[in-house]
Design an enzyme around this catalytic site. Structure first.
Site, PDB file in Angstrom:
ATOM      1  N   HIS A 187      -6.659  -5.286   2.439  1.00 22.30           N
ATOM      2  CA  HIS A 187      -5.928  -5.102   3.019  1.00 22.30           C
ATOM      3  C   HIS A 187      -5.134  -6.246   4.133  1.00 22.30           C
ATOM      4  CE1 HIS A 187      -6.917  -0.839   2.546  1.00 22.30           C
ATOM      5  NE2 HIS A 187      -7.636  -1.326   2.273  1.00 22.30           N
ATOM      6  N   ASP A 208       0.911  -0.993  -0.041  1.00 23.00           N
ATOM      7  CA  ASP A 208       0.353   0.114   0.126  1.00 23.00           C
ATOM      8  C   ASP A 208       0.600   1.337  -0.014  1.00 23.00           C
ATOM      9  OD1 ASP A 208      -3.300   0.759   1.010  1.00 23.00           O
ATOM     10  OD2 ASP A 208      -1.947   1.724   0.852  1.00 23.00           O
ATOM     11  N   GLY A 231     -15.287   2.498   4.137  1.00 27.11           N
ATOM     12  CA  GLY A 231     -14.249   3.450   3.986  1.00 27.11           C
ATOM     13  C   GLY A 231     -13.368   3.115   2.649  1.00 27.11           C
ATOM     14  N   GLN A 232     -14.549   2.499   1.752  1.00 20.11           N
ATOM     15  CA  GLN A 232     -14.328   1.907   0.472  1.00 20.11           C
ATOM     16  C   GLN A 232     -13.479   2.982  -0.767  1.00 20.11           C
ATOM     17  OE1 GLN A 232     -15.727  -0.740  -1.712  1.00 20.11           O
ATOM     18  NE2 GLN A 232     -14.191  -0.938  -3.407  1.00 20.11           N
ATOM     19  N   SER A 233     -12.500   2.937  -0.834  1.00 20.57           N
ATOM     20  CA  SER A 233     -12.173   3.936  -1.901  1.00 20.57           C
ATOM     21  C   SER A 233     -11.388   4.133  -3.022  1.00 20.57           C
ATOM     22  CB  SER A 233     -10.926   5.350  -0.962  1.00 20.57           C
ATOM     23  OG  SER A 233      -9.527   4.290  -0.827  1.00 20.57           O
ATOM     24  N   HIS A 253     -10.614  -5.460  -3.170  1.00 18.57           N
ATOM     25  CA  HIS A 253      -9.258  -5.351  -2.525  1.00 18.57           C
ATOM     26  C   HIS A 253      -8.614  -5.802  -0.492  1.00 18.57           C
ATOM     27  CE1 HIS A 253     -10.063  -1.333  -2.707  1.00 18.57           C
ATOM     28  NE2 HIS A 253      -8.887  -1.077  -1.354  1.00 18.57           N
ATOM     29  N   ASN A 307     -12.682  -3.507   2.994  1.00 20.62           N
ATOM     30  CA  ASN A 307     -13.852  -2.525   2.914  1.00 20.62           C
ATOM     31  C   ASN A 307     -14.760  -2.067   2.319  1.00 20.62           C
ATOM     32  OD1 ASN A 307     -12.469  -0.875   5.662  1.00 20.62           O
ATOM     33  ND2 ASN A 307     -10.656  -0.162   4.126  1.00 20.62           N
TER      34      ASN A 307
END
Ligand code: 5GP
Ligand code: ZN
Length: 112
Positions: free
Chosen positions: A100, A28, A91-93, A98, A85
């Site tokens: 984490h 990341d 909180g998914q951006s 994906h 997320n």
């Protein structure tokens, strides 16, 4: 193509730690732990919410590979956390599924 599709196709730069025909993993860019790796399916699936029944194998491989990458990085000794997320409140951006993989420090619960 989305950002993570471009990383999977090596059209955008990333520090890739693992790849196979189904899954790619890379560090990341804003690590939240001493080890913070993102594990993604090569197939563009926008989120867990967008996943379909025929993505069953993709989702299974994502978690299995997250576990084997954690072992390769030595995270299983102290333990680690896998987070997916989903959506705005989750909180998914980045809209490419994906997981984490976070390790190297003691995690807190509940998460923020
Ligand atoms: P989300 O917030 O969607 O759960 O996670 C997206 C993650 O992607 C964030 O932790 C963010 O730091 C990471 N990220 C965003 N853009 C890039 C990038 O260009 N390269 C890498 N390696 N990570 C990124
Ligand atoms: Zn994508």
């Amino acid at each position: 193509m989305c950002l993570f599709c471009r990383i999977a196709h090596r059209e955008a730069k990333a520090r890739i730690v693992y790849e196979d025909p189904d899954v790619v993993a890379f560090h990341d860019i804003h690590p939240q732990a001493p080890t913070h790796v993102l594990v993604i399916p090569r197939k563009h699936v926008a989120s867990i919410d967008a996943a379909q029944d025929d993505d069953e194998a993709v989702l299974g491989k994502l978690l299995l590979r997250a576990g084997s990458i954690a072992r390769e990085l030595g995270l299983q000794r102290g333990g680690y956390r896998i987070v997916i997320n989903t959506g705005e409140d989750g909180g998914q951006s980045v809209d490419h599924l994906h997981a984490h993989l976070l390790g190297g420090r003691r995690m807190r619960w509940p998460p923020g």
